[in-house]
Write an enzyme that holds these catalytic residues in place. Structure first.
Site, PDB file in Angstrom:
ATOM      1  N   GLU A  69      -1.169   2.194 -19.016  1.00  0.00           N
ATOM      2  CA  GLU A  69      -0.639   1.126 -18.162  1.00  0.00           C
ATOM      3  C   GLU A  69       0.047   0.041 -18.973  1.00  0.00           C
ATOM      4  OE1 GLU A  69      -3.025  -0.959 -14.723  1.00  0.00           O
ATOM      5  OE2 GLU A  69      -3.231  -2.179 -16.521  1.00  0.00           O
ATOM      6  N   TYR A  81       5.421  -3.746 -13.473  1.00  0.00           N
ATOM      7  CA  TYR A  81       4.205  -2.951 -13.667  1.00  0.00           C
ATOM      8  C   TYR A  81       4.568  -1.470 -13.730  1.00  0.00           C
ATOM      9  CZ  TYR A  81      -0.273  -0.714 -12.752  1.00  0.00           C
ATOM     10  OH  TYR A  81      -1.381   0.082 -12.845  1.00  0.00           O
TER      11      TYR A  81
END
Ligand code: GDP
Ligand code: MN
Length: 379
Positions: free
Chosen positions: A190, A102
């Site tokens: 993201e 992530y």
């Protein structure tokens, strides 16, 4: 402002970030054609909606041949994910995933900087990771004056990877993602998951970006991707007319001049146990056409049971405002109770003009709030 994954990936590609080429499709036939065009044996068919968690909801499916591509596209198109109807899917060559990571940039008010967030627990719901195992998330504030120099990008890379082969790829990747985030005035950039493939290369297989609405005027390329929800469309129309409008879901429609007074009005309604339907700042001027426009906007919300008009007459005199209101209400049909409170220059004259009509006239803010809430409970 949100954009779809395929749109975010176009920005990614233009900044040199590693993404697979993809095709966006609106019908199963288009998906099949895309499959042929891409020429990859295995593809992923992905719902394109303004929400995450598509995988869990069944909106991300692998397909190994033409028949499967058609089937998956048929199943996903028309699906509803968290209240969003899927009208587009993306077809993209499947990646060979070894591990998922992530990485994101957000604006952090606390550190007054951008904040980079990294985790080796990628691919999962990051909010859940943050709640249950916060130690698995590394946070790196990025000084806006320094940006992402090599040493900082390396520090970030080592938070995810132990092997130099990946660190070397991650450094420019993070720097480019940061540059994209800053240059497009994004509020979020993201990648979840960023993956390491079986052959050791890094790839963004998901992309999420949201943009600061207040900066859209300098990014026509981003604004072109704006797909407003019904509420957002209303807010946008209001903005074009010079109002500031936010739907709040209650039943007391508020029309106020000035943002501070509007917020104080919401507080007053809440204080007396009521619920404002909206925030609406109509700005200055008593122009009846403007009041009519504002009323139309307010009444387009079917939850509104009472209208509360709270106006401070400073430069605009209250008797002018009253005159404007009288003219405006001759132009619109409305059965709902209307509470009016005028204060400021010539307020007495203003109130005199309104007397003997269908309005409920309040003198103080307190009285106006109480009246509106009472009427909303009886409506
Ligand atoms: P989200 O659920 O909305 O965040 O959608 P993602 O794009 O993140 O996809 C969800 C999950 O599907 C990922 O975490 C992967 O596990 C899986 N997935 C997505 N793309 C691929 C792919 O190309 N290959 C494989 N094997 N799995 C994928
Ligand atoms: Mn994802």
């Amino acid at each position: 402002m949100k954009v779809h994954e395929y749109q975010a990936k176009e920005f990614f590609a233009s900044y040199g970030l590693p993404v697979n080429p993809s095709v966006v499709c609106r019908t199963p036939e288009e998906a099949v054609a895309a499959y042929e065009k891409l020429g990859a044996p295995t593809v992923v068919v992905k719902a394109q909606v303004h929400t995450g968690g598509r995988g869990k909801a069944g909106g991300v499916k692998l397909a190994h041949n033409e028949r499967e591509v058609r089937e998956k596209a048929e199943a996903i198109l028309g699906m509803e994910i968290k209240g969003f109807l899927v009208d587009r899917v993306m077809v993209v060559p499947a990646a060979d995933i070894e591990s998922e990571y992530y990485v994101s940039f957000v604006i952090d008010r606390k550190s007054k900087s951008s904040l980079m967030m990294l985790s080796r627990a990628g691919g999962m719901d990051i909010e859940a990771v943050a709640k249950e195992t916060p130690e698995k998330i590394v946070k790196i504030p990025v000084d806006p004056l320094l940006g992402m120099p090599d040493y900082l990008a390396r520090e970030a890379a080592f938070a995810l990877f132990d092997d130099m082969a990946q660190v070397k790829q991650a450094v420019p990747l993070f720097q480019r993602l940061y540059r994209l985030f800053v240059e497009k005035d994004a509020s979020l950039a993201e990648i979840n998951p960023l993956i390491k493939t079986k052959d050791g290369s890094l790839k963004a297989i998901d992309a999420k970006m949201t943009f600061d609405e207040n900066a859209l005027y300098r990014h026509p390329d981003v604004f072109a991707l704006f797909e407003p929800t019904a509420d957002e469309r209303k807010e946008q129309e209001a903005k074009e007319k010079g109002f500031s409008y936010v739907n709040l879901g209650g039943d007391i429609g508020c029309m106020v001049n000035g943002a501070g007074l509007a917020m104080a009005t919401m507080d007053m309604i809440k204080f007396y146990g009521g619920n404002p339907a909206n925030f609406l700042d109509i700005g200055g001027s008593s122009n009846p056409t403007k009041i009519v426009e504002a009323m139309k906007l307010l009444l387009s919300d079917k939850h509104v049971k009472v209208v509360l008009i709270n106006i401070f007459g400073g430069i605009t005199r209250c008797d002018d405002v009253a005159q404007g209101l009288i003219e405006a209400f001759q132009l619109i049909d409305i059965d709902l109770p209307i509470v009016i409170r005028l204060t400021g220059t010539n307020e007495r004259e203003g109130r005199e003009l309104l007397k003997g009509r269908k309005f409920h006239i309040a003198t103080t803010m307190d009285e106006a709030g109480r009246m509106a809430v009472e009427l909303s409970k009886n409506a």
